[in-house]
Write a protein that holds these residues in place. Structure first.
Motif, PDB file in Angstrom:
ATOM      1  N   GLN A 289       0.772  -1.070  -0.125  1.00  0.00           N
ATOM      2  CA  GLN A 289      -0.139  -0.089  -0.116  1.00  0.00           C
ATOM      3  C   GLN A 289       0.967   1.492  -0.005  1.00  0.00           C
ATOM      4  O   GLN A 289       0.392   2.584   0.003  1.00  0.00           O
ATOM      5  CB  GLN A 289      -0.877  -0.042   1.175  1.00  0.00           C
ATOM      6  N   GLY A 290       2.187   1.176   0.210  1.00  0.00           N
ATOM      7  CA  GLY A 290       3.104   2.271   0.359  1.00  0.00           C
ATOM      8  C   GLY A 290       2.966   3.247   1.571  1.00  0.00           C
ATOM      9  O   GLY A 290       3.480   4.211   1.409  1.00  0.00           O
ATOM     10  N   SER A 291       2.473   2.558   2.306  1.00  0.00           N
ATOM     11  CA  SER A 291       2.303   3.501   3.581  1.00  0.00           C
ATOM     12  C   SER A 291       2.137   2.808   4.971  1.00  0.00           C
ATOM     13  O   SER A 291       1.947   1.315   4.791  1.00  0.00           O
ATOM     14  CB  SER A 291       1.339   4.242   3.704  1.00  0.00           C
ATOM     15  N   GLY A 292       2.508   3.039   6.149  1.00  0.00           N
ATOM     16  CA  GLY A 292       2.149   2.524   7.272  1.00  0.00           C
ATOM     17  C   GLY A 292       3.107   2.921   8.412  1.00  0.00           C
ATOM     18  O   GLY A 292       4.340   3.235   8.074  1.00  0.00           O
ATOM     19  N   SER A 293       2.604   2.528   9.641  1.00  0.00           N
ATOM     20  CA  SER A 293       3.605   2.746  11.103  1.00  0.00           C
ATOM     21  C   SER A 293       3.467   1.784  11.623  1.00  0.00           C
ATOM     22  O   SER A 293       2.341   1.010  12.194  1.00  0.00           O
ATOM     23  CB  SER A 293       3.165   4.069  11.509  1.00  0.00           C
ATOM     24  N   ILE A 294       4.812   1.089  12.373  1.00  0.00           N
ATOM     25  CA  ILE A 294       4.688   0.087  13.307  1.00  0.00           C
ATOM     26  C   ILE A 294       5.491   0.445  14.426  1.00  0.00           C
ATOM     27  O   ILE A 294       6.801   1.121  14.466  1.00  0.00           O
ATOM     28  CB  ILE A 294       5.496  -1.122  12.657  1.00  0.00           C
ATOM     29  N   VAL A 295       4.924   0.169  15.607  1.00  0.00           N
ATOM     30  CA  VAL A 295       5.722   0.265  16.964  1.00  0.00           C
ATOM     31  C   VAL A 295       5.714  -0.825  17.713  1.00  0.00           C
ATOM     32  O   VAL A 295       4.686  -1.676  17.866  1.00  0.00           O
ATOM     33  CB  VAL A 295       5.000   1.391  17.761  1.00  0.00           C
ATOM     34  N   ASN A 296       6.891  -1.305  17.938  1.00  0.00           N
ATOM     35  CA  ASN A 296       7.342  -2.516  18.478  1.00  0.00           C
ATOM     36  C   ASN A 296       7.715  -2.148  19.737  1.00  0.00           C
ATOM     37  O   ASN A 296       8.368  -1.085  20.416  1.00  0.00           O
ATOM     38  CB  ASN A 296       8.520  -3.190  17.860  1.00  0.00           C
ATOM     39  N   THR A 297       7.171  -3.088  20.824  1.00  0.00           N
ATOM     40  CA  THR A 297       7.529  -2.729  22.273  1.00  0.00           C
ATOM     41  C   THR A 297       8.640  -3.640  22.781  1.00  0.00           C
ATOM     42  O   THR A 297       8.814  -4.718  22.914  1.00  0.00           O
ATOM     43  CB  THR A 297       6.439  -3.250  23.360  1.00  0.00           C
ATOM     44  N   ALA A 298       9.959  -2.703  22.995  1.00  0.00           N
ATOM     45  CA  ALA A 298      11.270  -3.391  23.530  1.00  0.00           C
ATOM     46  C   ALA A 298      11.011  -3.268  25.145  1.00  0.00           C
ATOM     47  O   ALA A 298      10.001  -3.476  25.499  1.00  0.00           O
ATOM     48  CB  ALA A 298      12.167  -2.773  22.870  1.00  0.00           C
ATOM     49  N   SER A 299      11.905  -2.557  25.489  1.00  0.00           N
ATOM     50  CA  SER A 299      12.089  -2.642  26.983  1.00  0.00           C
ATOM     51  C   SER A 299      13.545  -1.920  27.230  1.00  0.00           C
ATOM     52  O   SER A 299      14.301  -1.783  26.755  1.00  0.00           O
ATOM     53  CB  SER A 299      12.113  -3.798  27.804  1.00  0.00           C
ATOM     54  N   VAL A 300      13.593  -1.293  28.480  1.00  0.00           N
ATOM     55  CA  VAL A 300      14.987  -0.647  29.205  1.00  0.00           C
ATOM     56  C   VAL A 300      15.786  -1.996  29.107  1.00  0.00           C
ATOM     57  O   VAL A 300      16.993  -1.721  28.916  1.00  0.00           O
ATOM     58  CB  VAL A 300      14.905  -0.182  30.416  1.00  0.00           C
ATOM     59  N   GLY A 301      15.191  -2.999  29.328  1.00  0.00           N
ATOM     60  CA  GLY A 301      15.956  -4.421  29.241  1.00  0.00           C
ATOM     61  C   GLY A 301      16.211  -4.943  28.012  1.00  0.00           C
ATOM     62  O   GLY A 301      17.020  -5.860  27.839  1.00  0.00           O
ATOM     63  N   GLY A 302      16.031  -4.027  26.864  1.00  0.00           N
ATOM     64  CA  GLY A 302      16.335  -4.532  25.519  1.00  0.00           C
ATOM     65  C   GLY A 302      17.427  -3.476  25.059  1.00  0.00           C
ATOM     66  O   GLY A 302      18.154  -3.736  23.886  1.00  0.00           O
ATOM     67  N   ILE A 303      18.044  -2.526  26.010  1.00  0.00           N
ATOM     68  CA  ILE A 303      18.973  -1.549  25.751  1.00  0.00           C
ATOM     69  C   ILE A 303      20.173  -1.740  26.803  1.00  0.00           C
ATOM     70  O   ILE A 303      21.048  -1.033  26.600  1.00  0.00           O
ATOM     71  CB  ILE A 303      18.322  -0.225  25.298  1.00  0.00           C
ATOM     72  N   ARG A 304      20.015  -2.419  27.923  1.00  0.00           N
ATOM     73  CA  ARG A 304      20.922  -2.523  28.878  1.00  0.00           C
ATOM     74  C   ARG A 304      20.394  -3.920  29.567  1.00  0.00           C
ATOM     75  O   ARG A 304      19.411  -4.246  29.535  1.00  0.00           O
ATOM     76  CB  ARG A 304      21.027  -1.371  29.741  1.00  0.00           C
ATOM     77  N   GLY A 305      21.616  -4.426  30.520  1.00  0.00           N
ATOM     78  CA  GLY A 305      21.328  -5.515  31.263  1.00  0.00           C
ATOM     79  C   GLY A 305      20.550  -5.070  32.286  1.00  0.00           C
ATOM     80  O   GLY A 305      20.452  -3.969  32.867  1.00  0.00           O
ATOM     81  N   VAL A 306      19.517  -6.060  32.807  1.00  0.00           N
ATOM     82  CA  VAL A 306      18.800  -6.095  34.116  1.00  0.00           C
ATOM     83  C   VAL A 306      18.802  -6.993  35.120  1.00  0.00           C
ATOM     84  O   VAL A 306      18.733  -6.805  36.204  1.00  0.00           O
ATOM     85  CB  VAL A 306      17.441  -5.867  33.825  1.00  0.00           C
ATOM     86  N   GLY A 307      19.600  -8.150  34.798  1.00  0.00           N
ATOM     87  CA  GLY A 307      19.822  -8.845  35.564  1.00  0.00           C
ATOM     88  C   GLY A 307      18.652 -10.012  35.965  1.00  0.00           C
ATOM     89  O   GLY A 307      17.529  -9.757  36.348  1.00  0.00           O
ATOM     90  N   ASN A 308      19.155 -11.359  36.114  1.00  0.00           N
ATOM     91  CA  ASN A 308      18.128 -12.189  36.564  1.00  0.00           C
ATOM     92  C   ASN A 308      16.984 -12.534  35.484  1.00  0.00           C
ATOM     93  O   ASN A 308      15.944 -12.981  35.849  1.00  0.00           O
ATOM     94  CB  ASN A 308      17.222 -12.038  37.907  1.00  0.00           C
ATOM     95  N   GLN A 309      17.176 -12.024  34.288  1.00  0.00           N
ATOM     96  CA  GLN A 309      16.061 -11.856  33.361  1.00  0.00           C
ATOM     97  C   GLN A 309      16.585 -12.461  31.994  1.00  0.00           C
ATOM     98  O   GLN A 309      16.311 -11.658  31.039  1.00  0.00           O
ATOM     99  CB  GLN A 309      15.227 -10.663  33.312  1.00  0.00           C
ATOM    100  N   SER A 310      17.125 -13.519  31.902  1.00  0.00           N
ATOM    101  CA  SER A 310      17.989 -13.918  30.743  1.00  0.00           C
ATOM    102  C   SER A 310      17.231 -13.936  29.407  1.00  0.00           C
ATOM    103  O   SER A 310      17.553 -13.387  28.340  1.00  0.00           O
ATOM    104  CB  SER A 310      18.621 -15.364  30.690  1.00  0.00           C
TER     105      SER A 310
ATOM    106  N   PRO B  68       9.948   0.671  27.464  1.00  0.00           N
ATOM    107  CA  PRO B  68       9.281   1.224  28.694  1.00  0.00           C
ATOM    108  C   PRO B  68      10.340   0.744  29.904  1.00  0.00           C
ATOM    109  O   PRO B  68      11.135  -0.257  29.815  1.00  0.00           O
ATOM    110  CB  PRO B  68       7.994   0.399  28.700  1.00  0.00           C
ATOM    111  N   GLY B  69      10.373   1.539  30.970  1.00  0.00           N
ATOM    112  CA  GLY B  69      10.972   1.005  32.036  1.00  0.00           C
ATOM    113  C   GLY B  69       9.951   0.339  33.238  1.00  0.00           C
ATOM    114  O   GLY B  69       9.097  -0.182  32.533  1.00  0.00           O
ATOM    115  N   ALA B  70       9.894   0.780  34.478  1.00  0.00           N
ATOM    116  CA  ALA B  70       8.844   0.132  35.269  1.00  0.00           C
ATOM    117  C   ALA B  70       7.443   0.887  35.217  1.00  0.00           C
ATOM    118  O   ALA B  70       7.528   1.901  35.760  1.00  0.00           O
ATOM    119  CB  ALA B  70       9.677   0.278  36.512  1.00  0.00           C
ATOM    120  N   ILE B  71       6.780   0.343  34.387  1.00  0.00           N
ATOM    121  CA  ILE B  71       5.591   0.999  34.240  1.00  0.00           C
ATOM    122  C   ILE B  71       4.549  -0.122  35.273  1.00  0.00           C
ATOM    123  O   ILE B  71       4.436  -1.171  35.114  1.00  0.00           O
ATOM    124  CB  ILE B  71       5.045   0.931  32.584  1.00  0.00           C
ATOM    125  N   MET B  72       3.503   0.610  35.724  1.00  0.00           N
ATOM    126  CA  MET B  72       2.645   0.154  36.696  1.00  0.00           C
ATOM    127  C   MET B  72       1.775  -0.880  36.166  1.00  0.00           C
ATOM    128  O   MET B  72       0.636  -0.274  35.898  1.00  0.00           O
ATOM    129  CB  MET B  72       2.193   0.734  37.825  1.00  0.00           C
TER     130      MET B  72
END
Length: 202
Positions: A77-98, A130-134
């Motif tokens: 269609q030649g257009s569109g927008s996608i938003v994927n949910t990563a996490s701060v755990g996707g840009i740095r280590g967080v520990g105990n969550q391999s 997102p970081g810690a979102i309740m």
């Protein structure tokens, strides 16, 4: 309106809801790839193989399946927008969550790679971190750590955050709505943290 329940870890189910959407509306303008789980917390050496595979199948494979079928529609269609949910755990280590960290780092890589491929077709692809979102998932994480004292654990958890609080789901929703809108068409390949500034704090 069209409401479909599907398991994002099932490729055929994802293809099914994409096909049904196109059949009803004729196009797909925006796609929010948001389904995800944290999984059980553990050291990498003790992280169960089945648990790892489960987290990756939902958090990463599910994002891939969605993009695979939605991108074909948007390219045509030649257009569109996608938003994927990563996490701060996707840009740095967080520990105990391999499993979680591996899957979310994968989402970041998939977002950036696909953005380079599909920008020429009028499609923009971004990720949020997102970081810690309740949310119930974060509450579940706090309960894994603190049991019945999870609320007290939460208070300690947010102390290092520059804003000293958890984020709200609606705050994430506002960001996603903007990134899906045509006002954000030239924003492509980026990962936008929404974490009160914590990921930038040394």
């Amino acid at each position: 309106m069209l409401l479909i329940s599907a398991n994002v870890a099932d490729e055929n189910a994802v293809k099914g809801f994409v096909d049904a959407t196109v059949e009803k509306f004729g196009k797909i303008d925006g796609f929010f790839n948001n389904a995800g789980i944290e999984g059980k917390q553990n050291l990498t050496e003790d992280f169960g193989i089945e648990e790892f595979q489960k987290v990756v199948s939902i958090n990463l494979n599910g994002v891939f399946y969605g993009m695979k079928y939605v991108l074909k529609v948007m390219k045509e269609q030649g257009s569109g927008s996608i938003v994927n949910t990563a996490s701060v755990g996707g840009i740095r280590g967080v520990g105990n969550q391999s499993g979680y960290a591996a899957s979310k780092h994968g989402v970041v890589g998939l977002t950036r790679n696909s953005a380079i491929e599909y920008g020429q077709y009028g499609v923009s692809i971004k990720a949020i971190a997102p970081g810690a979102i309740m949310t119930p998932m974060v509450e579940g994480s706090l309960r894994q750590i603190g049991g019945e004292n999870w609320e007290e654990v939460g208070k300690e958890f947010v102390k290092p955050n520059p804003m000293r609080r958890f984020g709200k789901p609606e705050e994430v929703g506002y960001l996603v709505a903007f990134l899906l809108s045509n006002q954000a068409d030239f924003i492509n390949g980026v990962v936008v943290p929404i974490d009160g500034g914590q990921s930038y704090k040394y």
